[in-house]
Motif scaffolding. Structure first.
Motif, PDB file in Angstrom:
ATOM      1  N   ILE A  14       0.839  -1.206   0.000  1.00 53.90           N
ATOM      2  CA  ILE A  14       0.000   0.000   0.000  1.00 53.90           C
ATOM      3  C   ILE A  14       0.870   1.251   0.000  1.00 53.90           C
ATOM      4  O   ILE A  14       0.590   2.218  -0.712  1.00 53.90           O
ATOM      5  N   THR A  15       1.941   1.243   0.789  1.00 57.58           N
ATOM      6  CA  THR A  15       2.849   2.384   0.858  1.00 57.58           C
ATOM      7  C   THR A  15       3.481   2.663  -0.498  1.00 57.58           C
ATOM      8  O   THR A  15       3.535   3.822  -0.940  1.00 57.58           O
ATOM      9  N   LEU A  16       3.948   1.605  -1.175  1.00 56.19           N
ATOM     10  CA  LEU A  16       4.541   1.813  -2.504  1.00 56.19           C
ATOM     11  C   LEU A  16       3.504   2.290  -3.506  1.00 56.19           C
ATOM     12  O   LEU A  16       3.777   3.193  -4.300  1.00 56.19           O
ATOM     13  N   GLU A  17       2.318   1.700  -3.485  1.00 53.93           N
ATOM     14  CA  GLU A  17       1.273   2.103  -4.429  1.00 53.93           C
ATOM     15  C   GLU A  17       0.890   3.565  -4.244  1.00 53.93           C
ATOM     16  O   GLU A  17       0.524   4.239  -5.196  1.00 53.93           O
ATOM     17  N   SER A  18       0.985   4.051  -3.017  1.00 51.41           N
ATOM     18  CA  SER A  18       0.623   5.441  -2.729  1.00 51.41           C
ATOM     19  C   SER A  18       1.740   6.430  -3.022  1.00 51.41           C
ATOM     20  O   SER A  18       1.476   7.589  -3.356  1.00 51.41           O
ATOM     21  N   ASN A  19       2.997   6.003  -2.879  1.00 56.03           N
ATOM     22  CA  ASN A  19       4.112   6.941  -2.943  1.00 56.03           C
ATOM     23  C   ASN A  19       5.035   6.793  -4.149  1.00 56.03           C
ATOM     24  O   ASN A  19       5.742   7.737  -4.497  1.00 56.03           O
ATOM     25  N   VAL A  20       5.072   5.615  -4.735  1.00 61.30           N
ATOM     26  CA  VAL A  20       5.955   5.369  -5.883  1.00 61.30           C
ATOM     27  C   VAL A  20       5.111   4.754  -7.000  1.00 61.30           C
ATOM     28  O   VAL A  20       5.189   3.570  -7.281  1.00 61.30           O
ATOM     29  N   THR A  21       4.307   5.588  -7.614  1.00 60.08           N
ATOM     30  CA  THR A  21       3.435   5.119  -8.687  1.00 60.08           C
ATOM     31  C   THR A  21       4.240   4.968  -9.975  1.00 60.08           C
ATOM     32  O   THR A  21       5.374   5.453 -10.080  1.00 60.08           O
ATOM     33  N   GLU A  73      14.683   6.321 -16.581  1.00 58.54           N
ATOM     34  CA  GLU A  73      14.832   6.342 -15.126  1.00 58.54           C
ATOM     35  C   GLU A  73      13.566   6.767 -14.400  1.00 58.54           C
ATOM     36  O   GLU A  73      13.604   7.537 -13.434  1.00 58.54           O
ATOM     37  N   VAL A  74      12.433   6.255 -14.859  1.00 58.35           N
ATOM     38  CA  VAL A  74      11.168   6.405 -14.138  1.00 58.35           C
ATOM     39  C   VAL A  74      10.645   5.009 -13.818  1.00 58.35           C
ATOM     40  O   VAL A  74      10.934   4.041 -14.515  1.00 58.35           O
ATOM     41  N   SER A  75       9.872   4.913 -12.742  1.00 58.58           N
ATOM     42  CA  SER A  75       9.385   3.604 -12.313  1.00 58.58           C
ATOM     43  C   SER A  75       8.356   3.043 -13.292  1.00 58.58           C
ATOM     44  O   SER A  75       7.518   3.769 -13.821  1.00 58.58           O
ATOM     45  N   ILE A 103       7.244  -6.786  -3.990  1.00 53.78           N
ATOM     46  CA  ILE A 103       7.601  -6.947  -2.584  1.00 53.78           C
ATOM     47  C   ILE A 103       7.769  -8.436  -2.329  1.00 53.78           C
ATOM     48  O   ILE A 103       6.925  -9.231  -2.735  1.00 53.78           O
ATOM     49  N   SER A 104       8.845  -8.796  -1.666  1.00 56.52           N
ATOM     50  CA  SER A 104       9.078 -10.207  -1.370  1.00 56.52           C
ATOM     51  C   SER A 104       9.655 -10.341   0.040  1.00 56.52           C
ATOM     52  O   SER A 104      10.047  -9.352   0.659  1.00 56.52           O
ATOM     53  N   SER A 105       9.677 -11.575   0.518  1.00 53.55           N
ATOM     54  CA  SER A 105      10.282 -11.827   1.825  1.00 53.55           C
ATOM     55  C   SER A 105      11.343 -12.896   1.666  1.00 53.55           C
ATOM     56  O   SER A 105      11.210 -13.800   0.863  1.00 53.55           O
ATOM     57  N   VAL A 106      12.400 -12.717   2.448  1.00 52.92           N
ATOM     58  CA  VAL A 106      13.517 -13.660   2.426  1.00 52.92           C
ATOM     59  C   VAL A 106      13.845 -13.990   3.878  1.00 52.92           C
ATOM     60  O   VAL A 106      14.022 -13.079   4.700  1.00 52.92           O
ATOM     61  N   GLY A 107      13.924 -15.266   4.183  1.00 54.67           N
ATOM     62  CA  GLY A 107      14.231 -15.670   5.543  1.00 54.67           C
ATOM     63  C   GLY A 107      15.711 -15.687   5.823  1.00 54.67           C
ATOM     64  O   GLY A 107      16.518 -15.942   4.951  1.00 54.67           O
TER      65      GLY A 107
END
Length: 113
Positions: free
Chosen positions: A33-40, A99-101, A106-110
């Motif tokens: 949610i944070t990325l979707e809101s701030n780094v579109t 150089e634009v997104s 998002i992933s998780s690594v143990g």
């Protein structure tokens, strides 16, 4: 008796795993949610850099894939810590030639034995 001990261990491992997975899923959803809101899509590298600086996020770049990576959060395992004692949430932002997104993931690594 041996069957009882094995069954008990399986139940305990499952219970610990569920607690950790719930928190990890919750935090990954927060970052989504944070990325979707701030780094579109279309956000410039400079804007991403300013957002990261403001939020104490340090990105590392992979020039081959034109992606920015950051380990934004580490969550300790709530159980016995086996095989993984903690989970790292990793953000990836893909950039195009200008150089634009153009997307993110998002992933998780143990951190595991």
């Amino acid at each position: 008796m041996k069957c009882f001990v094995i069954l008990t261990i399986i139940i305990l491992l499952s219970a610990c795993s569920k607690n950790n997975n719930h928190l990890l899923d919750e935090r990954m959803q927060y970052w989504e949610i944070t990325l979707e809101s701030n780094v579109t899509k279309g956000t410039s590298r400079e804007s991403i850099k300013q957002w990261a600086l403001k939020n104490s996020i340090e990105f590392f770049e992979n020039p081959e894939t034109k992606s920015l990576y950051a380990n934004v959060e580490t969550i300790a395992d709530s159980g016995i810590g086996f095989p993984c004692s903690e989970w790292n949430i990793i953000l990836e932002i893909q950039l195009d030639d200008n150089e634009v997104s153009i997307g993110h993931s998002i992933s998780s690594v143990g951190t595991c034995v």
